[in-house]
Design a protein around this motif. Structure first.
Motif, PDB file in Angstrom:
ATOM      1  N   PRO A 157      69.768  70.359  34.320  1.00 48.01           N
ATOM      2  CA  PRO A 157      68.292  70.583  33.509  1.00 48.01           C
ATOM      3  C   PRO A 157      67.442  69.632  33.889  1.00 48.01           C
ATOM      4  CG  PRO A 157      70.497  70.581  32.078  1.00 48.01           C
ATOM      5  CD  PRO A 157      70.836  69.971  33.383  1.00 48.01           C
ATOM      6  N   ARG A 158      66.275  70.072  34.065  1.00 47.10           N
ATOM      7  CA  ARG A 158      64.901  69.248  34.327  1.00 47.10           C
ATOM      8  C   ARG A 158      64.131  69.323  33.105  1.00 47.10           C
ATOM      9  NH1 ARG A 158      64.684  73.090  38.229  1.00 47.10           N
ATOM     10  NH2 ARG A 158      62.803  73.988  37.288  1.00 47.10           N
ATOM     11  N   ALA A 159      63.104  68.534  32.834  1.00 44.37           N
ATOM     12  CA  ALA A 159      62.162  68.566  31.936  1.00 44.37           C
ATOM     13  C   ALA A 159      61.261  69.813  31.865  1.00 44.37           C
ATOM     14  CB  ALA A 159      61.063  67.172  32.209  1.00 44.37           C
ATOM     15  N   ASP A 160      61.182  70.348  32.865  1.00 39.34           N
ATOM     16  CA  ASP A 160      60.406  71.560  32.646  1.00 39.34           C
ATOM     17  C   ASP A 160      61.073  72.934  32.540  1.00 39.34           C
ATOM     18  OD1 ASP A 160      61.200  71.520  35.201  1.00 39.34           O
ATOM     19  OD2 ASP A 160      59.018  72.206  36.058  1.00 39.34           O
ATOM     20  N   SER A 161      62.563  72.816  32.693  1.00 39.65           N
ATOM     21  CA  SER A 161      63.605  73.863  32.574  1.00 39.65           C
ATOM     22  C   SER A 161      63.543  74.963  31.292  1.00 39.65           C
ATOM     23  CB  SER A 161      64.952  73.290  32.722  1.00 39.65           C
ATOM     24  OG  SER A 161      65.043  72.629  33.938  1.00 39.65           O
ATOM     25  N   LEU A 162      63.016  74.401  30.159  1.00 43.88           N
ATOM     26  CA  LEU A 162      62.928  75.214  28.998  1.00 43.88           C
ATOM     27  C   LEU A 162      61.596  75.390  28.466  1.00 43.88           C
ATOM     28  CD1 LEU A 162      65.272  77.096  27.819  1.00 43.88           C
ATOM     29  CD2 LEU A 162      65.340  75.058  26.326  1.00 43.88           C
ATOM     30  N   ARG A 163      60.688  75.816  28.895  1.00 49.13           N
ATOM     31  CA  ARG A 163      59.448  75.937  28.486  1.00 49.13           C
ATOM     32  C   ARG A 163      59.515  77.441  27.595  1.00 49.13           C
ATOM     33  NH1 ARG A 163      53.191  77.072  30.737  1.00 49.13           N
ATOM     34  NH2 ARG A 163      52.193  76.150  28.947  1.00 49.13           N
ATOM     35  N   THR A 164      59.389  77.113  26.225  1.00 45.61           N
ATOM     36  CA  THR A 164      59.830  78.086  25.418  1.00 45.61           C
ATOM     37  C   THR A 164      58.687  78.768  24.526  1.00 45.61           C
ATOM     38  OG1 THR A 164      61.754  77.311  25.298  1.00 45.61           O
ATOM     39  CG2 THR A 164      61.204  78.529  23.458  1.00 45.61           C
ATOM     40  N   MET A 165      58.278  80.122  24.514  1.00 43.53           N
ATOM     41  CA  MET A 165      57.375  80.552  23.558  1.00 43.53           C
ATOM     42  C   MET A 165      58.038  80.611  22.148  1.00 43.53           C
ATOM     43  SD  MET A 165      56.018  84.576  23.901  1.00 43.53           S
ATOM     44  CE  MET A 165      55.234  84.421  25.587  1.00 43.53           C
ATOM     45  N   VAL A 166      57.067  79.826  21.495  1.00 46.25           N
ATOM     46  CA  VAL A 166      57.581  79.733  19.937  1.00 46.25           C
ATOM     47  C   VAL A 166      56.443  80.430  19.091  1.00 46.25           C
ATOM     48  CG1 VAL A 166      58.334  78.220  18.100  1.00 46.25           C
ATOM     49  CG2 VAL A 166      58.800  77.829  20.494  1.00 46.25           C
TER      50      VAL A 166
ATOM     51  N   VAL B  37      50.610  80.802  18.946  1.00 47.18           N
ATOM     52  CA  VAL B  37      51.801  80.819  19.883  1.00 47.18           C
ATOM     53  C   VAL B  37      51.765  79.516  20.616  1.00 47.18           C
ATOM     54  CG1 VAL B  37      53.028  81.792  21.685  1.00 47.18           C
ATOM     55  CG2 VAL B  37      51.742  83.165  20.411  1.00 47.18           C
ATOM     56  N   LEU B  38      53.157  78.845  20.393  1.00 44.30           N
ATOM     57  CA  LEU B  38      53.285  77.480  20.900  1.00 44.30           C
ATOM     58  C   LEU B  38      54.267  77.681  22.168  1.00 44.30           C
ATOM     59  CD1 LEU B  38      54.497  75.460  17.759  1.00 44.30           C
ATOM     60  CD2 LEU B  38      52.074  76.262  18.542  1.00 44.30           C
ATOM     61  N   LEU B  39      53.813  76.833  23.286  1.00 42.89           N
ATOM     62  CA  LEU B  39      54.697  76.691  24.312  1.00 42.89           C
ATOM     63  C   LEU B  39      54.906  75.471  24.788  1.00 42.89           C
ATOM     64  CD1 LEU B  39      51.891  79.223  26.773  1.00 42.89           C
ATOM     65  CD2 LEU B  39      54.194  79.825  25.566  1.00 42.89           C
ATOM     66  N   PRO B  40      56.079  74.990  23.789  1.00 37.73           N
ATOM     67  CA  PRO B  40      56.526  73.788  24.204  1.00 37.73           C
ATOM     68  C   PRO B  40      57.653  73.650  25.376  1.00 37.73           C
ATOM     69  CG  PRO B  40      57.458  74.430  22.219  1.00 37.73           C
ATOM     70  CD  PRO B  40      56.577  75.402  22.658  1.00 37.73           C
ATOM     71  N   ARG B  41      57.649  72.521  26.003  1.00 33.24           N
ATOM     72  CA  ARG B  41      58.781  72.297  26.895  1.00 33.24           C
ATOM     73  C   ARG B  41      59.824  71.439  26.052  1.00 33.24           C
ATOM     74  NH1 ARG B  41      54.470  71.971  30.662  1.00 33.24           N
ATOM     75  NH2 ARG B  41      55.042  73.130  32.494  1.00 33.24           N
ATOM     76  N   LEU B  42      60.985  72.280  25.865  1.00 35.84           N
ATOM     77  CA  LEU B  42      61.957  71.726  24.844  1.00 35.84           C
ATOM     78  C   LEU B  42      62.828  71.022  25.793  1.00 35.84           C
ATOM     79  CD1 LEU B  42      62.842  74.952  22.765  1.00 35.84           C
ATOM     80  CD2 LEU B  42      61.411  73.096  22.107  1.00 35.84           C
ATOM     81  N   PRO B  43      63.314  69.726  25.145  1.00 33.41           N
ATOM     82  CA  PRO B  43      63.861  68.519  26.005  1.00 33.41           C
ATOM     83  C   PRO B  43      65.514  69.072  26.365  1.00 33.41           C
ATOM     84  CG  PRO B  43      63.829  68.051  23.492  1.00 33.41           C
ATOM     85  CD  PRO B  43      63.062  69.471  23.795  1.00 33.41           C
ATOM     86  N   VAL B  44      65.479  69.975  27.248  1.00 31.15           N
ATOM     87  CA  VAL B  44      66.743  70.387  27.567  1.00 31.15           C
ATOM     88  C   VAL B  44      67.600  69.167  28.757  1.00 31.15           C
ATOM     89  CG1 VAL B  44      65.960  71.767  29.699  1.00 31.15           C
ATOM     90  CG2 VAL B  44      68.225  72.455  28.316  1.00 31.15           C
ATOM     91  N   ASP B  45      66.530  68.402  29.017  1.00 33.02           N
ATOM     92  CA  ASP B  45      67.180  67.435  30.235  1.00 33.02           C
ATOM     93  C   ASP B  45      67.611  65.991  29.161  1.00 33.02           C
ATOM     94  OD1 ASP B  45      64.278  67.085  29.201  1.00 33.02           O
ATOM     95  OD2 ASP B  45      64.017  65.369  30.602  1.00 33.02           O
ATOM     96  N   GLU B  46      67.366  66.029  28.124  1.00 35.10           N
ATOM     97  CA  GLU B  46      67.670  64.942  27.169  1.00 35.10           C
ATOM     98  C   GLU B  46      69.381  65.100  26.562  1.00 35.10           C
ATOM     99  OE1 GLU B  46      68.677  61.766  25.435  1.00 35.10           O
ATOM    100  OE2 GLU B  46      66.631  62.023  26.300  1.00 35.10           O
ATOM    101  N   ASP B  47      70.296  64.265  26.641  1.00 34.22           N
ATOM    102  CA  ASP B  47      71.735  64.430  26.533  1.00 34.22           C
ATOM    103  C   ASP B  47      72.179  63.787  25.180  1.00 34.22           C
ATOM    104  OD1 ASP B  47      71.617  61.732  27.011  1.00 34.22           O
ATOM    105  OD2 ASP B  47      73.149  61.768  28.256  1.00 34.22           O
ATOM    106  N   HIS B  48      71.133  63.066  24.520  1.00 38.12           N
ATOM    107  CA  HIS B  48      71.457  62.378  23.020  1.00 38.12           C
ATOM    108  C   HIS B  48      71.035  63.466  22.098  1.00 38.12           C
ATOM    109  CE1 HIS B  48      71.589  59.778  19.736  1.00 38.12           C
ATOM    110  NE2 HIS B  48      72.172  58.827  20.340  1.00 38.12           N
TER     111      HIS B  48
END
Length: 449
Positions: free
Chosen positions: A271-280, A286-297
């Motif tokens: 997973p990269r920092a930009d792997s999960l840009r999400t429409m919320v 409408v929000l378009l955050p990049r959810l932190p799929v690259d963070e394991d903690h």
């Protein structure tokens, strides 16, 4: 006098027209304790309650070349039997069989020549249960209004006064708002790029996303769908909120993020920092955050979700002025922009995650208790998965709709959400060891446990 759709609402029809595999039905699934009522008696009761909402007996009439916006007109051939159907799940009647039936119903388009809604009475569930599936087109109702429709079918009605209640609110919020904003981004970009440097940077990011390679989470859709659900304790989620000073939405999105992360890892993709840009979608934006799929903690991830939602909310508020201008664009221009966008290989946003307020009281239909309510989001604009979250009673319900051909792990995603919430709950019960931590992007966080 006929009521017209707004130009941006009309763009939803163009999103659907641009891809024969896109079906923009959304819905709510209610599971009820048995026994199931007599079908004719149930249809009669539902018919009386549906009559309180005039929209349910109207169909859309569109103009040639969309030179004028579509309008709602009375359907003089309206028959309740065309919209209230009965079906039985195969044995043994578990939730898995129920969700498979829901997926089939959500795999076809609503008939444009009729009012754009259906109600499915679903029999044969284990434990003497049965279900009601309410399916509507987002031109009629958003996520919130769809749940209100279900409440309007209950014995209490939408209000405590009963009698079916008033017509459900059709405000521009929830999933309908998300799809409308996605469909009209070309119009917004055209205006915003001329007026604000920030919007211009957003257009550049969007253009960069167009050339990204297809991932398992976005790309062309097939005609079939998968559906599944997850359920967690609302009380346990609130405990997590108190422990880490976050919101219910933060916890839900952090759980979704962890589940997506695990799926990517199991597929051999880092997973990269930009792997999960999400429409919320949120009310009016409408929000378009990049959810932190690259963070394991898990706790750092939760804190990052909280911070990024706050940042995205501020950015969305700054962009509301351009959305207001876009809503005033003439219908032919909006139709053209929606048609152009719908055919672009959109790869910047990869997922949809929406929340909706559930009924504020326990529901009953013909004296039968509603034990669960699962939301059903749409999938469109090359987003192969959509997740929705709704609170009902003492539970938080997740509904996940996915493309059948491209996403085989919908149930895996649901089970991962439940596991992620349980993991955060366990962390929330540990002795506090707070300390400043910085994530890999330099964001200062305070992490407990």
């Amino acid at each position: 006098m006929a009521e017209h759709l707004t130009p941006l609402d009309t763009s939803l029809l163009h999103v659907e027209d641009a891809d024969r595999h896109t079906h923009l039905g959304i819905g709510a699934l209610a599971v009820l304790d048995g026994p199931i009522p007599d079908h004719q008696a149930l249809v009669s009761v539902l018919g009386e309650r549906i009559a309180a909402c005039p929209r349910f007996s109207q169909r859309l009439r569109r103009r040639v070349l969309d030179l004028r916006t579509a309008e709602w007109v009375a359907d003089h051939n309206f028959k309740l039997a065309n919209h209230v159907c009965r079906i039985a799940v195969p044995g043994p009647g578990t939730d898995a069989e129920l969700f498979s039936v829901v997926a089939e119903v959500m795999s076809w388009r609503l008939d444009r020549d009729r009012p754009l809604w259906e109600i499915w009475v679903i029999d044969g569930l284990s434990g003497g249960r049965w279900a009601l599936l309410v399916k509507v087109h987002p031109c009629i109702a958003d996520a919130v209004a769809t749940v209100h429709i279900l409440a309007g079918l209950s014995d209490e009605g939408i209000t405590h006064g009963g009698g079916g209640g008033p017509e459900p609110s059709l405000e521009h919020t929830g999933w309908r708002g998300a799809l409308r904003a996605g469909a009209s981004v070309a119009v917004d970009a055209m205006i915003g790029a001329m007026q604000a440097e920030q919007t211009l940077r957003g257009v550049a990011r969007f253009a960069t996303g167009l050339v990204r390679p297809i991932t398992p989470l976005n790309g062309p859709l097939t005609s079939r769908r998968r559906y599944t659900g997850a359920r967690v304790s609302a009380g346990e989620v609130e405990q997590i909120c108190r422990a880490f000073q976050v919101t219910v939405d933060d916890v839900a999105l952090a759980a979704i993020t962890e589940s997506y992360r695990n799926i990517l890892l199991r597929r051999g993709e880092w997973p990269r920092a930009d792997s999960l840009r999400t429409m919320v979608p949120i009310p009016q934006a409408v929000l378009l955050p990049r959810l932190p799929v690259d963070e394991d903690h898990p706790v750092v991830r939760l804190r990052m979700v909280h911070a990024r939602l706050a940042e995205a909310t501020m950015a969305a508020k700054r962009g509301n002025a351009w959305m207001a201008v876009a809503r005033a664009i003439p219908a032919p221009v909006t139709a053209w922009a929606a048609n152009v966008l719908s055919r672009l290989p959109q790869r910047s946003v990869v997922a949809l995650a929406a929340t909706a307020a559930g009924p504020d009281r326990p529901l009953q239909i013909m004296g039968r208790h509603v034990s669960a309510v699962y939301p059903i989001p749409p999938v469109a604009l090359q987003l192969r998965t959509g997740a929705a979250i709704l609170r009902y009673g003492d539970s938080l319900f997740f509904g996940i709709l996915a493309d059948y051909g491209a996403v085989a792990h919908a149930d895996e995603l649901a089970r991962g959400i439940e596991a992620a919430v349980h993991r955060l709950l366990a962390r929330s019960r540990r002795p506090r060891q707070a300390g400043p931590v910085r994530d890999r992007h330099g964001l200062s966080l305070v992490v407990n446990n």
